[in-house]
Scaffold this motif. Structure first.
Motif, mmCIF file in Angstrom:
data_model
loop_
_atom_site.group_PDB
_atom_site.id
_atom_site.type_symbol
_atom_site.label_atom_id
_atom_site.label_comp_id
_atom_site.label_asym_id
_atom_site.label_seq_id
_atom_site.Cartn_x
_atom_site.Cartn_y
_atom_site.Cartn_z
ATOM 1 N N PHE A 270 1.081 -31.894 12.511
ATOM 2 C CA PHE A 270 1.741 -33.129 11.834
ATOM 3 C C PHE A 270 1.730 -32.822 10.511
ATOM 4 C CE2 PHE A 270 2.615 -36.823 14.860
ATOM 5 C CZ PHE A 270 1.944 -36.311 16.053
ATOM 6 N N ARG A 271 2.597 -33.568 9.591
ATOM 7 C CA ARG A 271 2.564 -33.487 8.234
ATOM 8 C C ARG A 271 2.647 -34.608 7.420
ATOM 9 N NH1 ARG A 271 8.222 -29.885 7.142
ATOM 10 N NH2 ARG A 271 9.527 -31.292 7.519
ATOM 11 N N VAL B 121 5.479 -32.260 13.610
ATOM 12 C CA VAL B 121 6.094 -31.020 13.270
ATOM 13 C C VAL B 121 6.353 -30.106 14.452
ATOM 14 C CG1 VAL B 121 5.656 -28.985 12.044
ATOM 15 C CG2 VAL B 121 5.179 -31.151 11.152
ATOM 16 N N ALA B 122 5.224 -30.047 15.429
ATOM 17 C CA ALA B 122 5.184 -29.154 16.442
ATOM 18 C C ALA B 122 4.075 -29.349 17.357
ATOM 19 C CB ALA B 122 5.545 -27.603 16.008
ATOM 20 N N ALA B 123 4.414 -28.909 18.520
ATOM 21 C CA ALA B 123 3.025 -28.864 19.655
ATOM 22 C C ALA B 123 3.418 -27.957 20.643
ATOM 23 C CB ALA B 123 2.928 -30.434 19.856
ATOM 24 N N SER C 244 13.617 -31.065 12.254
ATOM 25 C CA SER C 244 13.834 -30.601 10.675
ATOM 26 C C SER C 244 13.291 -29.266 10.676
ATOM 27 C CB SER C 244 12.903 -31.524 9.728
ATOM 28 O OG SER C 244 11.885 -31.603 10.265
ATOM 29 N N VAL C 245 12.340 -28.698 11.663
ATOM 30 C CA VAL C 245 11.658 -27.320 11.592
ATOM 31 C C VAL C 245 12.211 -26.446 12.514
ATOM 32 C CG1 VAL C 245 9.905 -28.386 10.627
ATOM 33 C CG2 VAL C 245 9.817 -27.740 12.957
ATOM 34 N N LYS C 246 13.040 -26.816 13.502
ATOM 35 C CA LYS C 246 13.513 -26.123 14.678
ATOM 36 C C LYS C 246 14.019 -24.926 14.107
ATOM 37 C CE LYS C 246 14.098 -28.794 17.744
ATOM 38 N NZ LYS C 246 15.012 -29.723 18.839
ATOM 39 N N GLY C 247 13.854 -23.546 14.581
ATOM 40 C CA GLY C 247 14.475 -22.448 13.998
ATOM 41 C C GLY C 247 13.815 -21.724 12.820
ATOM 42 N N ARG C 248 12.961 -22.540 12.227
ATOM 43 C CA ARG C 248 12.191 -21.875 11.092
ATOM 44 C C ARG C 248 10.696 -21.870 11.173
ATOM 45 N NH1 ARG C 248 12.117 -25.100 6.270
ATOM 46 N NH2 ARG C 248 11.947 -27.132 7.595
ATOM 47 N N PHE C 249 10.096 -22.958 12.049
ATOM 48 C CA PHE C 249 8.683 -22.839 12.207
ATOM 49 C C PHE C 249 8.546 -22.322 13.690
ATOM 50 C CE2 PHE C 249 7.361 -26.324 9.006
ATOM 51 C CZ PHE C 249 8.104 -25.724 8.248
ATOM 52 N N THR C 250 7.102 -21.644 13.928
ATOM 53 C CA THR C 250 6.802 -21.425 15.221
ATOM 54 C C THR C 250 5.392 -21.725 15.460
ATOM 55 O OG1 THR C 250 8.534 -19.505 15.228
ATOM 56 C CG2 THR C 250 6.904 -19.363 16.760
ATOM 57 N N MET D 178 5.423 -20.628 9.321
ATOM 58 C CA MET D 178 6.623 -21.422 8.510
ATOM 59 C C MET D 178 7.217 -20.399 7.700
ATOM 60 S SD MET D 178 4.296 -24.833 7.496
ATOM 61 C CE MET D 178 3.417 -23.838 6.364
ATOM 62 N N ASN D 179 8.592 -20.338 8.163
ATOM 63 C CA ASN D 179 9.480 -19.297 7.452
ATOM 64 C C ASN D 179 10.664 -20.151 7.017
ATOM 65 O OD1 ASN D 179 8.001 -17.084 8.484
ATOM 66 N ND2 ASN D 179 9.389 -17.256 10.050
ATOM 67 N N SER D 180 11.325 -19.652 5.905
ATOM 68 C CA SER D 180 12.525 -20.198 5.164
ATOM 69 C C SER D 180 12.195 -21.775 4.506
ATOM 70 C CB SER D 180 13.741 -20.533 6.322
ATOM 71 O OG SER D 180 14.024 -19.016 6.806
#
Length: 123
Positions: A36-37, A47-49, A62-68, A82-84
């Motif tokens: 989370f953020r 953010v992601a799980a 908001s982070v799909k495609g940029r964060f893994t 976290m990219n881009s």
């Protein structure tokens, strides 16, 4: 269980950062690990799980495609690549754990929280 997040810092827009979250104690396949953020003046947002077995992941739009999100079972560690990065990604990032599905995005549905690591993206 204790969760120790690290890897935050200051980066320019378009750059990358990798966060780590080391967990003490056992993590089972029934558990999901998440990030989370919290930006200044705002509540914590999903953010992601991913589930610990590694088969299922979920990302905020908001982070799909940029964060893994990924994990290393041997190290009991979950990562967030976290990219881009954008200035709006600036926040304190928290790792967290819950029992059950990784598709759950409510803050109250997660049981254990790390101390947070600051990510600042400059424009």
């Amino acid at each position: 269980v204790q969760l120790q997040a690290s890897g935050g810092g200051l980066v320019q827009a378009g750059g990358s950062l990798s966060l780590s979250c080391a967990a003490s104690g056992r993590i089972f396949s029934s558990h999901a690990m998440g990030w989370f953020r919290q930006a200044p003046g705002q509540g914590r947002k999903f953010v992601a799980a991913m589930d610990w077995s590694g088969g299922r992941t979920k990302y905020a739009d908001s982070v799909k495609g940029r964060f893994t999100i990924s994990r290393d079972k041997a190290k009991n560690t979950v990562y967030l690549q976290m990219n881009s990065l954008k200035p709006e990604d600036t926040a304190v990032y928290y790792c967290t754990r819950r029992t059950g599905s990784p598709y759950v995005t409510g803050e109250g549905d997660y049981e254990y929280w790390g101390q947070g690591t600051q990510v600042t993206v400059s424009s």
